[in-house]
Design a protein around this motif. Structure first.
Motif, PDB file in Angstrom:
ATOM      1  N   THR A   1     -63.376  78.304 107.109  1.00 58.31           N
ATOM      2  CA  THR A   1     -61.919  78.354 107.173  1.00 58.31           C
ATOM      3  C   THR A   1     -61.421  79.405 106.179  1.00 58.31           C
ATOM      4  OG1 THR A   1     -61.790  76.591 105.511  1.00 58.31           O
ATOM      5  CG2 THR A   1     -61.755  75.935 107.831  1.00 58.31           C
ATOM      6  N   ASP A   2     -60.195  79.834 106.350  1.00 60.00           N
ATOM      7  CA  ASP A   2     -59.658  80.894 105.486  1.00 60.00           C
ATOM      8  C   ASP A   2     -59.740  80.520 104.012  1.00 60.00           C
ATOM      9  OD1 ASP A   2     -59.095  82.387 107.722  1.00 60.00           O
ATOM     10  OD2 ASP A   2     -56.963  81.875 107.778  1.00 60.00           O
ATOM     11  N   ASN A   3     -59.505  79.253 103.700  1.00 64.22           N
ATOM     12  CA  ASN A   3     -59.490  78.852 102.290  1.00 64.22           C
ATOM     13  C   ASN A   3     -60.887  78.627 101.722  1.00 64.22           C
ATOM     14  OD1 ASN A   3     -60.031  76.377 103.608  1.00 64.22           O
ATOM     15  ND2 ASN A   3     -59.007  75.211 101.986  1.00 64.22           N
ATOM     16  N   ALA A   4     -61.932  78.805 102.558  1.00 65.03           N
ATOM     17  CA  ALA A   4     -63.302  78.575 102.090  1.00 65.03           C
ATOM     18  C   ALA A   4     -64.109  79.855 101.952  1.00 65.03           C
ATOM     19  CB  ALA A   4     -64.027  77.622 103.047  1.00 65.03           C
ATOM     20  N   VAL A   5     -63.543  80.997 102.337  1.00 65.12           N
ATOM     21  CA  VAL A   5     -64.295  82.258 102.342  1.00 65.12           C
ATOM     22  C   VAL A   5     -64.786  82.627 100.942  1.00 65.12           C
ATOM     23  CG1 VAL A   5     -64.142  84.734 102.767  1.00 65.12           C
ATOM     24  CG2 VAL A   5     -63.148  83.126 104.401  1.00 65.12           C
ATOM     25  N   ASP A   6     -63.893  82.604  99.959  1.00 64.28           N
ATOM     26  CA  ASP A   6     -64.270  82.980  98.593  1.00 64.28           C
ATOM     27  C   ASP A   6     -65.254  81.987  97.990  1.00 64.28           C
ATOM     28  OD1 ASP A   6     -62.652  85.198  98.742  1.00 64.28           O
ATOM     29  OD2 ASP A   6     -60.968  84.270  97.676  1.00 64.28           O
ATOM     30  N   PHE A   7     -65.117  80.716  98.334  1.00 63.93           N
ATOM     31  CA  PHE A   7     -66.047  79.708  97.825  1.00 63.93           C
ATOM     32  C   PHE A   7     -67.469  80.010  98.288  1.00 63.93           C
ATOM     33  CE2 PHE A   7     -68.504  75.869  98.711  1.00 63.93           C
ATOM     34  CZ  PHE A   7     -68.542  75.274  97.459  1.00 63.93           C
ATOM     35  N   PHE A   8     -67.641  80.298  99.579  1.00 70.24           N
ATOM     36  CA  PHE A   8     -68.976  80.597 100.082  1.00 70.24           C
ATOM     37  C   PHE A   8     -69.518  81.894  99.490  1.00 70.24           C
ATOM     38  CE2 PHE A   8     -68.159  77.421 103.394  1.00 70.24           C
ATOM     39  CZ  PHE A   8     -69.398  76.808 103.452  1.00 70.24           C
TER      40      PHE A   8
ATOM     41  N   GLN B   1     -77.208  72.899 103.405  1.00 68.45           N
ATOM     42  CA  GLN B   1     -78.474  73.612 103.264  1.00 68.45           C
ATOM     43  C   GLN B   1     -78.479  74.506 102.030  1.00 68.45           C
ATOM     44  OE1 GLN B   1     -79.578  75.934 106.698  1.00 68.45           O
ATOM     45  NE2 GLN B   1     -81.310  76.900 105.667  1.00 68.45           N
ATOM     46  N   THR B   2     -77.367  75.216 101.810  1.00 65.41           N
ATOM     47  CA  THR B   2     -77.278  76.130 100.670  1.00 65.41           C
ATOM     48  C   THR B   2     -77.367  75.387  99.344  1.00 65.41           C
ATOM     49  OG1 THR B   2     -75.917  77.680 101.940  1.00 65.41           O
ATOM     50  CG2 THR B   2     -75.862  77.884  99.549  1.00 65.41           C
ATOM     51  N   LEU B   3     -76.626  74.290  99.213  1.00 65.54           N
ATOM     52  CA  LEU B   3     -76.645  73.537  97.961  1.00 65.54           C
ATOM     53  C   LEU B   3     -78.023  72.936  97.701  1.00 65.54           C
ATOM     54  CD1 LEU B   3     -73.180  71.701  98.060  1.00 65.54           C
ATOM     55  CD2 LEU B   3     -73.779  73.866  96.957  1.00 65.54           C
ATOM     56  N   LEU B   4     -78.677  72.437  98.733  1.00 68.05           N
ATOM     57  CA  LEU B   4     -80.018  71.869  98.559  1.00 68.05           C
ATOM     58  C   LEU B   4     -81.023  72.948  98.173  1.00 68.05           C
ATOM     59  CD1 LEU B   4     -80.170  69.338 101.542  1.00 68.05           C
ATOM     60  CD2 LEU B   4     -79.947  68.803  99.110  1.00 68.05           C
ATOM     61  N   GLU B   5     -80.892  74.129  98.751  1.00 64.65           N
ATOM     62  CA  GLU B   5     -81.793  75.231  98.408  1.00 64.65           C
ATOM     63  C   GLU B   5     -81.624  75.667  96.964  1.00 64.65           C
ATOM     64  OE1 GLU B   5     -80.889  78.212 101.266  1.00 64.65           O
ATOM     65  OE2 GLU B   5     -82.169  77.363 102.839  1.00 64.65           O
ATOM     66  N   LYS B   6     -80.437  75.414  96.400  1.00 61.62           N
ATOM     67  CA  LYS B   6     -80.174  75.787  95.010  1.00 61.62           C
ATOM     68  C   LYS B   6     -80.340  74.599  94.061  1.00 61.62           C
ATOM     69  CE  LYS B   6     -77.115  79.581  96.375  1.00 61.62           C
ATOM     70  NZ  LYS B   6     -77.751  80.728  95.715  1.00 61.62           N
ATOM     71  N   ASN B   7     -81.087  73.589  94.520  1.00 64.87           N
ATOM     72  CA  ASN B   7     -81.538  72.457  93.688  1.00 64.87           C
ATOM     73  C   ASN B   7     -80.492  71.391  93.434  1.00 64.87           C
ATOM     74  OD1 ASN B   7     -84.134  73.675  93.323  1.00 64.87           O
ATOM     75  ND2 ASN B   7     -83.229  74.997  91.752  1.00 64.87           N
ATOM     76  N   ALA B   8     -79.385  71.385  94.180  1.00 66.02           N
ATOM     77  CA  ALA B   8     -78.427  70.287  94.066  1.00 66.02           C
ATOM     78  C   ALA B   8     -79.020  69.044  94.730  1.00 66.02           C
ATOM     79  CB  ALA B   8     -77.104  70.664  94.718  1.00 66.02           C
ATOM     80  N   THR B   9     -78.486  67.887  94.375  1.00 67.15           N
ATOM     81  CA  THR B   9     -78.950  66.610  94.932  1.00 67.15           C
ATOM     82  C   THR B   9     -77.891  66.044  95.856  1.00 67.15           C
ATOM     83  OG1 THR B   9     -80.272  66.126  92.961  1.00 67.15           O
ATOM     84  CG2 THR B   9     -79.696  64.272  94.391  1.00 67.15           C
ATOM     85  N   MET B  10     -78.285  65.749  97.101  1.00 66.60           N
ATOM     86  CA  MET B  10     -77.343  65.192  98.061  1.00 66.60           C
ATOM     87  C   MET B  10     -77.405  63.668  98.036  1.00 66.60           C
ATOM     88  SD  MET B  10     -76.909  66.090 102.102  1.00 66.60           S
ATOM     89  CE  MET B  10     -75.420  65.611 102.978  1.00 66.60           C
ATOM     90  N   VAL B  11     -76.244  63.038  97.979  1.00 68.22           N
ATOM     91  CA  VAL B  11     -76.150  61.577  98.013  1.00 68.22           C
ATOM     92  C   VAL B  11     -75.710  61.176  99.418  1.00 68.22           C
ATOM     93  CG1 VAL B  11     -75.091  59.533  97.015  1.00 68.22           C
ATOM     94  CG2 VAL B  11     -75.532  61.541  95.576  1.00 68.22           C
ATOM     95  N   GLY B  12     -76.512  60.393 100.092  1.00 69.54           N
ATOM     96  CA  GLY B  12     -76.202  59.997 101.451  1.00 69.54           C
ATOM     97  C   GLY B  12     -76.574  61.077 102.446  1.00 69.54           C
ATOM     98  N   GLU B  13     -76.107  60.925 103.671  1.00 69.35           N
ATOM     99  CA  GLU B  13     -76.399  61.876 104.737  1.00 69.35           C
ATOM    100  C   GLU B  13     -75.189  62.762 105.017  1.00 69.35           C
ATOM    101  OE1 GLU B  13     -77.563  59.645 108.128  1.00 69.35           O
ATOM    102  OE2 GLU B  13     -79.447  58.931 107.237  1.00 69.35           O
ATOM    103  N   LEU B  14     -75.445  63.902 105.626  1.00 67.56           N
ATOM    104  CA  LEU B  14     -74.357  64.767 106.063  1.00 67.56           C
ATOM    105  C   LEU B  14     -73.595  64.079 107.182  1.00 67.56           C
ATOM    106  CD1 LEU B  14     -72.807  67.449 106.363  1.00 67.56           C
ATOM    107  CD2 LEU B  14     -74.677  68.245 107.844  1.00 67.56           C
ATOM    108  N   GLY B  15     -72.284  63.904 107.000  1.00 64.20           N
ATOM    109  CA  GLY B  15     -71.456  63.323 108.045  1.00 64.20           C
ATOM    110  C   GLY B  15     -71.030  64.389 109.038  1.00 64.20           C
ATOM    111  N   LEU B  16     -71.109  64.085 110.323  1.00 59.85           N
ATOM    112  CA  LEU B  16     -70.744  65.038 111.364  1.00 59.85           C
ATOM    113  C   LEU B  16     -69.639  64.443 112.237  1.00 59.85           C
ATOM    114  CD1 LEU B  16     -74.294  66.279 112.449  1.00 59.85           C
ATOM    115  CD2 LEU B  16     -72.689  67.406 110.892  1.00 59.85           C
ATOM    116  N   GLY B  17     -68.428  64.884 112.012  1.00 58.31           N
ATOM    117  CA  GLY B  17     -67.301  64.421 112.807  1.00 58.31           C
ATOM    118  C   GLY B  17     -67.155  65.275 114.049  1.00 58.31           C
TER     119      GLY B  17
END
Length: 255
Positions: A127-134, A171-187
């Motif tokens: 989304t437009d507001n997420a471009v700089d974050f990525f 995928q990006t956060l996990l590749e950079k060693n972050a820890t995911m809590v729970g599963e990815l929700g897909l709406g």
């Protein structure tokens, strides 16, 4: 024609309802009170500085194009805060810089979790507001060890790149060693099951958080966003009392 008490009450209710609808609570939601998930600050883009200024211990970040992801993020943040008693801040992804994202858990005492709500736009694009974050996460952040996150994606299965942003972020956060809590929700808006998908993901995540983060669930009580106070010394004849008619004070304020 004189207005009776019932007429005045109906008019007042209509005015309040219109204010709630058109402002979405923005007139009272920016309070820095303990039960608010939004914050008022000096305009700083330093994420850690604002978290500490407002004594927030959890963060909800949304990438939203049409407002749907934003609505779900605020709903989640309010329930998370109410159920676990953790002061939570809900923010637009474009409102802050993220170069110090890896230090959040070390520099904000007692910080618990970051939750992302990610909508997918166009042909699998942010989304437009997420471009700089990525751009920051992809190219500037190398190690996210110690960062705990959860993620709910909002997509449409009738499109080729279904929920691409939620999947990409995870995928990006996990590749950079972050820890995911729970599963990815897909709406899935394409199947018309967005609400059901969100509730199933949220309930499963909350059950998991009680164990993985040692959170104690509190009894949820109703917290009104608007307080109505009766002013007994005013009457309908007073000039400062509005009965629903246009008021030059407001209609001409932009002049």
């Amino acid at each position: 024609m004189a207005l009776d008490t019932l007429d005045i009450s109906v008019l007042a209710a209509i005015v309040v309802a219109l204010i709630v609808f058109f402002t979405k609570g923005s007139l009272w939601g920016t309070s820095n009170s303990g039960n608010s998930t939004t914050v008022s600050s000096s305009g700083s883009r330093d994420l850690i500085e604002v978290l500490n200024e407002n004594n927030k211990k959890a963060l909800v970040i949304y990438g939203s194009q049409t407002g749907t992801a934003e609505d779900y993020a605020h709903k989640y943040a309010k329930e998370f805060q109410a159920r676990f008693g953790i002061p939570t801040m809900c923010i637009d992804m474009s409102d802050f810089d993220y170069d110090n994202l890896p230090e959040v858990f070390d520099q904000v005492s007692g910080f618990k979790l970051i939750t992302f709500f990610m909508a997918t736009y166009g042909e699998g694009e942010p989304t437009d507001n997420a471009v700089d974050f990525f751009e920051c996460v992809d190219n500037e952040l190398t190690d996210l060890n110690g960062l705990k996150f959860s993620c709910f994606g909002l997509g449409n299965s009738t499109y080729e790149f279904y929920n691409a942003m939620g999947k990409r972020l995870t995928q990006t956060l996990l590749e950079k060693n972050a820890t995911m809590v729970g599963e990815l929700g897909l709406g899935d808006d394409g199947a018309g099951s967005m609400d059901e998908d969100y509730l199933a993901w949220k309930d499963g995540l909350f059950d998991l958080l009680k164990d993985s983060l040692n959170l104690e669930e509190k009894e949820v009580s109703y917290e009104p966003s608007l307080k109505v106070t009766e002013v007994s010394d005013l009457t309908i004849e007073d000039k400062q009392v509005a009965l629903g008619e246009p008021n030059a004070k407001y209609t001409l304020r932009a002049c």
